[in-house]
Design a protein around this motif. Sequence first.
Motif, PDB file in Angstrom:
ATOM      1  N   SER A 177       1.056  -1.246   0.061  1.00  0.00           N
ATOM      2  CA  SER A 177       0.120  -0.502   0.109  1.00  0.00           C
ATOM      3  C   SER A 177       0.900   1.053  -0.161  1.00  0.00           C
ATOM      4  O   SER A 177       2.094   1.261  -0.135  1.00  0.00           O
ATOM      5  N   TYR A 178       0.140   2.624  -0.263  1.00  0.00           N
ATOM      6  CA  TYR A 178       1.498   3.590  -0.312  1.00  0.00           C
ATOM      7  C   TYR A 178       0.251   4.526   0.437  1.00  0.00           C
ATOM      8  O   TYR A 178      -1.317   4.592   0.225  1.00  0.00           O
ATOM      9  N   SER A 179      -0.052   6.256   0.621  1.00  0.00           N
ATOM     10  CA  SER A 179      -0.234   7.213   1.035  1.00  0.00           C
ATOM     11  C   SER A 179      -1.970   7.359   1.003  1.00  0.00           C
ATOM     12  O   SER A 179      -2.566   7.268   1.260  1.00  0.00           O
ATOM     13  N   LEU A 180      -1.662   7.147  -0.923  1.00  0.00           N
ATOM     14  CA  LEU A 180      -3.297   7.731  -1.610  1.00  0.00           C
ATOM     15  C   LEU A 180      -4.296   6.108  -1.377  1.00  0.00           C
ATOM     16  O   LEU A 180      -5.727   6.414  -1.640  1.00  0.00           O
ATOM     17  N   ASP A 218       6.091   6.174   4.626  1.00  0.00           N
ATOM     18  CA  ASP A 218       4.260   5.675   4.818  1.00  0.00           C
ATOM     19  C   ASP A 218       4.073   4.926   6.164  1.00  0.00           C
ATOM     20  O   ASP A 218       3.434   5.513   6.545  1.00  0.00           O
ATOM     21  N   MET A 219       5.105   5.137   6.736  1.00  0.00           N
ATOM     22  CA  MET A 219       5.005   3.879   8.101  1.00  0.00           C
ATOM     23  C   MET A 219       4.226   5.129   8.686  1.00  0.00           C
ATOM     24  O   MET A 219       3.161   4.418   9.932  1.00  0.00           O
ATOM     25  N   PHE A 232      15.634   2.957  -0.863  1.00  0.00           N
ATOM     26  CA  PHE A 232      15.063   3.881  -0.884  1.00  0.00           C
ATOM     27  C   PHE A 232      15.729   5.108  -1.592  1.00  0.00           C
ATOM     28  O   PHE A 232      15.801   5.759  -0.475  1.00  0.00           O
ATOM     29  N   VAL A 233      15.315   6.350  -2.700  1.00  0.00           N
ATOM     30  CA  VAL A 233      15.907   7.353  -2.525  1.00  0.00           C
ATOM     31  C   VAL A 233      14.503   8.125  -2.069  1.00  0.00           C
ATOM     32  O   VAL A 233      15.885   9.793  -1.984  1.00  0.00           O
ATOM     33  N   GLY A 234      13.798   8.484  -2.198  1.00  0.00           N
ATOM     34  CA  GLY A 234      13.184   8.965  -1.614  1.00  0.00           C
ATOM     35  C   GLY A 234      11.619   9.824  -2.493  1.00  0.00           C
ATOM     36  O   GLY A 234      11.744   9.633  -3.594  1.00  0.00           O
ATOM     37  N   LYS A 235      11.552  11.095  -2.301  1.00  0.00           N
ATOM     38  CA  LYS A 235      10.085  11.386  -2.769  1.00  0.00           C
ATOM     39  C   LYS A 235      10.736  12.697  -3.981  1.00  0.00           C
ATOM     40  O   LYS A 235      11.899  13.149  -3.651  1.00  0.00           O
ATOM     41  N   GLY A 237       5.408  10.565  -6.855  1.00  0.00           N
ATOM     42  CA  GLY A 237       6.524  10.954  -6.519  1.00  0.00           C
ATOM     43  C   GLY A 237       8.102   9.740  -5.645  1.00  0.00           C
ATOM     44  O   GLY A 237       8.464  10.535  -4.638  1.00  0.00           O
ATOM     45  N   ARG A 238       7.634   8.849  -5.502  1.00  0.00           N
ATOM     46  CA  ARG A 238       8.645   7.408  -5.105  1.00  0.00           C
ATOM     47  C   ARG A 238       9.599   6.903  -5.547  1.00  0.00           C
ATOM     48  O   ARG A 238       9.784   6.502  -6.992  1.00  0.00           O
TER      49      ARG A 238
END
Length: 109
Positions: free
Chosen positions: A13-16, A46-47, A73-76, A83-84
């Motif tokens: 899953s992810y934030s959205l 997202d944790m 993980f590079v980031g947003k 953006g991931r």
Amino acid sequence: MSEELQWAVITPSYSLDARRCKLLCRSMDAFLSGPWHHYIIVDPVDMPLFRHLSSEKRTIIDKREILPKSTVFVGKVPFMRLGRVWWSWRHGPIFGWQMQQLVKPRWPR
């Protein structure tokens, strides 16, 4: 260990998707019985959005825990849709659907 069949549900899953995931969790808690466990796999950023869903029957997992050490993980990235960005020193950039396919078979260990 019990002789009963044990099974797991794995949900990348992810934030959205946080609200839908919360509804999924409520539904599973209400209608499933027996020896099951739910694993929700999320990006490190997202944790905080998912940590509150953790319970005796549910574990929230940071993708970094299950991916090879060569994947970082590079980031947003603001100009990308979600953006991931993840980077594999072996394969290069990894995005969305590709990452989902990578994490599914790696858990539970």
